[in-house]
Design a protein around this motif. Structure first.
Motif, PDB file in Angstrom:
ATOM      1  N   CYS A  92       0.873  -1.190   0.000  1.00 50.92           N
ATOM      2  CA  CYS A  92       0.000   0.000   0.000  1.00 50.92           C
ATOM      3  C   CYS A  92       0.904   1.232   0.000  1.00 50.92           C
ATOM      4  CB  CYS A  92      -0.893   0.001   1.249  1.00 50.92           C
ATOM      5  SG  CYS A  92       0.026  -0.064   2.801  1.00 50.92           S
ATOM      6  N   GLY A  93       0.281   2.387   0.015  1.00 56.18           N
ATOM      7  CA  GLY A  93       1.067   3.626   0.026  1.00 56.18           C
ATOM      8  C   GLY A  93       1.918   3.755   1.276  1.00 56.18           C
ATOM      9  N   THR A  94       1.347   3.387   2.407  1.00 52.41           N
ATOM     10  CA  THR A  94       2.088   3.475   3.670  1.00 52.41           C
ATOM     11  C   THR A  94       3.346   2.611   3.611  1.00 52.41           C
ATOM     12  OG1 THR A  94      -0.012   3.760   4.822  1.00 52.41           O
ATOM     13  CG2 THR A  94       1.892   3.183   6.182  1.00 52.41           C
ATOM     14  N   HIS A  95       3.235   1.452   2.986  1.00 52.51           N
ATOM     15  CA  HIS A  95       4.399   0.573   2.857  1.00 52.51           C
ATOM     16  C   HIS A  95       5.485   1.234   1.999  1.00 52.51           C
ATOM     17  CE1 HIS A  95       6.169  -3.495   1.315  1.00 52.51           C
ATOM     18  NE2 HIS A  95       6.926  -2.953   2.240  1.00 52.51           N
ATOM     19  N   VAL A 207       8.527  13.758  -0.733  1.00 47.09           N
ATOM     20  CA  VAL A 207       7.120  14.164  -0.839  1.00 47.09           C
ATOM     21  C   VAL A 207       6.197  12.950  -0.831  1.00 47.09           C
ATOM     22  CG1 VAL A 207       5.405  15.377  -2.250  1.00 47.09           C
ATOM     23  CG2 VAL A 207       7.756  16.238  -2.143  1.00 47.09           C
ATOM     24  N   ASP A 208       5.268  12.941   0.099  1.00 49.13           N
ATOM     25  CA  ASP A 208       4.161  11.987   0.050  1.00 49.13           C
ATOM     26  C   ASP A 208       3.232  12.512  -1.046  1.00 49.13           C
ATOM     27  OD1 ASP A 208       1.757  10.697   0.291  1.00 49.13           O
ATOM     28  OD2 ASP A 208       1.591  10.912   2.469  1.00 49.13           O
ATOM     29  N   ASN A 209       3.283  11.852  -2.203  1.00 58.20           N
ATOM     30  CA  ASN A 209       2.574  12.352  -3.389  1.00 58.20           C
ATOM     31  C   ASN A 209       1.206  11.694  -3.577  1.00 58.20           C
ATOM     32  OD1 ASN A 209       2.751  14.180  -5.572  1.00 58.20           O
ATOM     33  ND2 ASN A 209       3.308  12.540  -7.000  1.00 58.20           N
ATOM     34  N   CYS A 210       0.746  10.953  -2.573  1.00 58.73           N
ATOM     35  CA  CYS A 210      -0.535  10.245  -2.676  1.00 58.73           C
ATOM     36  C   CYS A 210      -1.654  11.195  -3.084  1.00 58.73           C
ATOM     37  CB  CYS A 210      -0.892   9.599  -1.340  1.00 58.73           C
ATOM     38  SG  CYS A 210       0.039   8.096  -1.021  1.00 58.73           S
ATOM     39  N   TYR A 211      -2.432  10.793  -4.051  1.00 62.08           N
ATOM     40  CA  TYR A 211      -3.581  11.547  -4.582  1.00 62.08           C
ATOM     41  C   TYR A 211      -3.182  12.736  -5.449  1.00 62.08           C
ATOM     42  CZ  TYR A 211      -6.813   9.062  -1.466  1.00 62.08           C
ATOM     43  OH  TYR A 211      -7.559   8.114  -0.815  1.00 62.08           O
ATOM     44  N   GLY A 212      -1.869  12.975  -5.614  1.00 62.50           N
ATOM     45  CA  GLY A 212      -1.459  14.164  -6.355  1.00 62.50           C
ATOM     46  C   GLY A 212      -1.113  13.909  -7.813  1.00 62.50           C
ATOM     47  N   ILE A 233      -3.058   1.953  -6.067  1.00 62.91           N
ATOM     48  CA  ILE A 233      -4.526   1.863  -6.051  1.00 62.91           C
ATOM     49  C   ILE A 233      -5.133   3.255  -5.853  1.00 62.91           C
ATOM     50  CG2 ILE A 233      -4.617  -0.597  -5.458  1.00 62.91           C
ATOM     51  CD1 ILE A 233      -5.496   0.262  -2.623  1.00 62.91           C
ATOM     52  N   LYS A 234      -4.293   4.254  -6.071  1.00 63.15           N
ATOM     53  CA  LYS A 234      -4.772   5.628  -6.209  1.00 63.15           C
ATOM     54  C   LYS A 234      -4.450   6.077  -7.643  1.00 63.15           C
ATOM     55  CE  LYS A 234      -4.502   6.539  -1.292  1.00 63.15           C
ATOM     56  NZ  LYS A 234      -3.788   7.239  -0.207  1.00 63.15           N
ATOM     57  N   ASN A 235      -4.159   7.352  -7.831  1.00 60.47           N
ATOM     58  CA  ASN A 235      -4.064   7.936  -9.175  1.00 60.47           C
ATOM     59  C   ASN A 235      -3.242   7.156 -10.215  1.00 60.47           C
ATOM     60  OD1 ASN A 235      -5.050   9.771  -7.348  1.00 60.47           O
ATOM     61  ND2 ASN A 235      -4.084  11.555  -8.255  1.00 60.47           N
TER      62      ASN A 235
HETATM   63  C1  LIG Z   1      -3.500   7.132   0.996  1.00 66.50           C
HETATM   64  C2  LIG Z   1      -2.456   7.961   1.606  1.00 66.50           C
HETATM   65  C3  LIG Z   1      -1.311   7.396   2.176  1.00 66.50           C
HETATM   66  C4  LIG Z   1      -1.050   5.934   2.179  1.00 66.50           C
HETATM   67  O1  LIG Z   1      -2.134   5.205   2.597  1.00 66.50           O
HETATM   68  P1  LIG Z   1      -2.371   3.680   2.212  1.00 66.50           P
HETATM   69  O2  LIG Z   1      -3.776   3.478   2.627  1.00 66.50           O
HETATM   70  O3  LIG Z   1      -1.414   2.891   2.988  1.00 66.50           O
HETATM   71  O4  LIG Z   1      -2.173   3.508   0.753  1.00 66.50           O
HETATM   72  C5  LIG Z   1      -0.385   8.250   2.708  1.00 66.50           C
HETATM   73  N1  LIG Z   1      -0.552   9.567   2.706  1.00 66.50           N
HETATM   74  C6  LIG Z   1      -1.635  10.155   2.148  1.00 66.50           C
HETATM   75  C7  LIG Z   1      -1.764  11.629   2.162  1.00 66.50           C
HETATM   76  C8  LIG Z   1      -2.617   9.362   1.587  1.00 66.50           C
HETATM   77  O5  LIG Z   1      -3.674   9.929   1.034  1.00 66.50           O
END
Ligand SMILES: *Cc1c(COP(=O)(O)O)cnc(C)c1O
Length: 424
Positions: A92-95, A207-212, A233-235
């Motif tokens: 996942c993103g956290t990983h 940079v945590d680029n999640c959703y960007g 599993i995001k963008n």
């Molecule tokens: C989704 C997200 C993560 C990672 O989350 P996971 O559920 O592990 O994929 C980290 N930071 C932000 C800002 C997120 O939106």
């Protein structure tokens, strides 16, 4: 003519028609962005000479997996980064973020978050939660943590520069996460990064680029960030990649992360791709268009709920730097109704009823609506909300605009019906 099976009330349909008219100029901008980013991705495929053979996966160690290696080149080029690590084996993103942090930080280093408190799940990674168990957080390994609070919801560059001189990593979160602050533009991140590097040229900008991804024309990596990290599993998975994540940026740092992902010595040479490559290629190819659908869904929701009298952020005509739309629904009942509406309009699990629950990694109860082809995929239409004041729902995704819009209208209809029944 609306499709009648959804039984939407004339009142709602009229509001939706007005909202749709109001958002046209914003949609034009989104379509221009989609075209720009779509061409960028296509060019990365062409430049790297992707062929049918690249879709074939590998097994076992995955030595010499040309499809996997070329996919990493495609990501790097489209993101205008030196290098990228793109694997379905990121859970996942956290990983992926965890691998990046442990990849570059060493005992006694300081991690400096410059965008306030990081996303909920990162807190246990850093060691901010007072869990008594020894789970092997950064803190357990002697990595120190400091934070710069936001000033009026903006990055406090002065304070960041004061704290940056002894830090190894300056950490930015682009998206809003579960907070009502604005997301940060690539330009804002870039400006802060430049100032911080004047004080400490060796600092690593992460940079945590999640959703960007693909919400702007350029990604942080091409504008001064050394590493950026996200979830497939995001963008950038385009709703098609079944799992995974990426780390992109400076070549030497991506290599360091690869040693943490597998093991020192083997690094990125191992890690078979099984049958995941085709989905990762196709999803990345689709991503600019899918992100555009998600943005349109968010913009429409923003305008519709604003018309219904709710506080929304961002507003429909404001610049966006992530795909998240927050709507303050003010009370727990309305929040639950909203999520029920979204759920009822999902292609999968439309008959389920979402309920608040204690989700691992989050500190208050959370309610989530998602009826997705991929479990937990928030590039598909989904809504999450921690059950706390001001009962804001965070809405994201929509892999097609027609389905996204329908979900939003069903959520609005549920709320209107509920208010009508209760006479409020
Ligand atoms: C989704 C997200 C993560 C990672 O989350 P996971 O559920 O592990 O994929 C980290 N930071 C932000 C800002 C997120 O939106």
């Amino acid at each position: 003519m609306e499709y009648s099976a959804f039984n939407l009330s004339p009142q709602l349909l009229e509001l939706a028609r007005e909202a749709q008219k109001d958002v046209r100029p914003s949609f034009n901008k989104i379509e221009e962005l989609e075209e720009y980013n779509g061409m960028k991705v296509l060019n990365a495929f062409i430049k790297n000479g992707i062929t049918a053979n690249h879709m074939n996966g590998s097994t076992g160690y995955g030595y010499g997996d040309i499809g996997r290696d070329a996919l990493e080149r495609v990501f790097a080029d489209a993101f205008e980064a030196e290098d990228a690590l793109v694997r379905h084996s990121f859970a996942c993103g956290t990983h992926a973020l965890t691998v990046a942090l442990f990849g570059v930080l060493r005992p006694n280093d300081v991690l400096l978050s410059v965008t306030g408190t990081p996303y909920d799940t990162l807190q246990s990674v850093i060691g901010l939660t007072d869990s008594k168990s020894d789970e092997g957080s950064l803190k357990d390994f002697g990595i120190k943590y400091e934070q710069v609070e936001l000033k009026d919801d903006k990055i406090d560059i002065e304070e960041a520069c004061r704290k940056a001189s002894c830090a190894k990593v300056a950490y930015f979160q682009r998206s809003r996460g579960y907070s009502l602050r604005d997301s940060f533009s690539v330009e804002e991140i870039s400006k802060a990064a430049r100032e911080i590097k004047k004080v400490n040229p060796d600092i690593i900008i992460m940079v945590d680029n999640c959703y960007g991804e693909f919400v702007e024309k350029h990604e942080p990596c091409s504008q001064g960030a050394d590493l950026m990290i996200g979830s497939l599993i995001k963008n950038p998975g385009g709703g098609i990649a079944k799992t995974g994540g990426y780390i992109a940026g400076r070549h030497d740092l991506v290599e360091l992360c690869s040693f943490r992902l597998s093991s020192p010595g083997t690094g990125r040479e191992v890690g078979c791709s099984l049958d995941e490559l085709r989905g990762m290629y196709l999803g990345f190819f689709m991503a600019p268009t899918v992100v555009a659908s998600a943005l349109k869904t968010a913009v429409f929701a923003s305008r519709l709920f604003e018309k219904m009298g709710y506080n929304v952020t961002p507003k429909f005509d404001e610049d966006r730097h992530d795909i998240i739309q927050a709507i303050c629904l003010n009370d727990p009942e309305t929040l639950c109704k909203f999520c029920e509406g979204i759920q009822s309009g999902s292609p999968i699990d439309s008959t389920a009823t979402p309920e608040p629950w204690d989700m691992p990694g989050y500190d208050s109860k959370v309610i989530m609506a998602a009826g997705a082809f991929t479990n937990g995929a928030s590039i598909e239409l989904s809504a999450d909300a921690p059950m706390r004041e001001p009962f804001a729902v965070y809405l994201q995704g929509g892999i097609t605009y027609p389905a996204g819009k329908t979900g939003i209208m069903l959520a609005a209809e549920k709320i209107l019906k509920y208010k009508e029944e209760k006479n409020i």
